[in-house]
Design a protein around this motif. Structure first.
Motif, PDB file in Angstrom:
ATOM      1  N   TYR A  67       0.863  -1.289  -0.063  1.00  0.00           N
ATOM      2  CA  TYR A  67      -0.269   0.052   0.061  1.00  0.00           C
ATOM      3  C   TYR A  67       0.938   1.201  -0.090  1.00  0.00           C
ATOM      4  CZ  TYR A  67      -3.241   3.742   1.549  1.00  0.00           C
ATOM      5  OH  TYR A  67      -4.024   4.830   1.841  1.00  0.00           O
ATOM      6  N   LYS A  98       2.589   1.665  -3.115  1.00  0.00           N
ATOM      7  CA  LYS A  98       1.741   1.721  -4.341  1.00  0.00           C
ATOM      8  C   LYS A  98       2.153   0.583  -5.320  1.00  0.00           C
ATOM      9  CE  LYS A  98       0.661   6.626  -4.164  1.00  0.00           C
ATOM     10  NZ  LYS A  98       1.252   6.958  -2.858  1.00  0.00           N
ATOM     11  N   ASP A  99       2.408  -0.445  -4.710  1.00  0.00           N
ATOM     12  CA  ASP A  99       2.622  -1.830  -5.416  1.00  0.00           C
ATOM     13  C   ASP A  99       1.782  -2.796  -5.526  1.00  0.00           C
ATOM     14  OD1 ASP A  99       3.684  -4.213  -6.640  1.00  0.00           O
ATOM     15  OD2 ASP A  99       5.863  -3.903  -5.835  1.00  0.00           O
ATOM     16  N   ARG A 100       0.855  -2.872  -6.744  1.00  0.00           N
ATOM     17  CA  ARG A 100      -0.219  -3.520  -6.649  1.00  0.00           C
ATOM     18  C   ARG A 100      -0.024  -4.970  -6.818  1.00  0.00           C
ATOM     19  NH1 ARG A 100      -4.135  -1.844 -11.322  1.00  0.00           N
ATOM     20  NH2 ARG A 100      -5.532  -3.332 -10.332  1.00  0.00           N
ATOM     21  N   LEU A 128       0.311  -5.576  -3.017  1.00  0.00           N
ATOM     22  CA  LEU A 128      -0.697  -5.699  -2.426  1.00  0.00           C
ATOM     23  C   LEU A 128      -1.978  -6.579  -2.746  1.00  0.00           C
ATOM     24  CD1 LEU A 128      -2.354  -3.591  -0.627  1.00  0.00           C
ATOM     25  CD2 LEU A 128      -3.234  -2.466  -2.620  1.00  0.00           C
ATOM     26  N   ILE A 129      -1.938  -6.926  -3.838  1.00  0.00           N
ATOM     27  CA  ILE A 129      -3.108  -8.191  -4.234  1.00  0.00           C
ATOM     28  C   ILE A 129      -2.473  -9.307  -3.598  1.00  0.00           C
ATOM     29  CG2 ILE A 129      -3.962  -9.669  -6.157  1.00  0.00           C
ATOM     30  CD1 ILE A 129      -3.990  -6.713  -7.653  1.00  0.00           C
TER      31      ILE A 129
END
Length: 81
Positions: A52, A55-57, A60-61
């Motif tokens: 988060y 900002k590393d999706r 995060l996912i």
């Protein structure tokens, strides 16, 4: 102060989270339930927060979707299901 805290978290949180994930895996291999769940879930929360903040999706996912799986384990452990 807030900037220094954020910089510290961005730099070090992933290493603390990695430690707890590896500790959780070790405890699983040693069959030390429920300590493995406690440790591994701390690592997952740490990596989710790292994803988060950075900002590393992908991170995060990956780790964010593990949180509901650990919640199932906690519900089972504490007799909520």
């Amino acid at each position: 102060m807030l900037r220094a805290t954020k910089k510290f978290l961005k730099k070090n949180l992933k290493w603390f989270a990695t430690f707890f994930i590896l500790l959780g895996l070790l405890l699983t291999n040693l069959n030390l339930y429920p300590y493995n769940i406690f440790s591994h879930s701390l690592g997952v929360l740490g990596w989710t927060f790292t994803g988060y903040v950075n900002k590393d999706r992908a991170i995060l996912i990956n780790f964010g979707l593990q949180i509901p799986l650990f919640m199932i384990g906690y519900f089972k452990l504490f007799g909520m299901s």
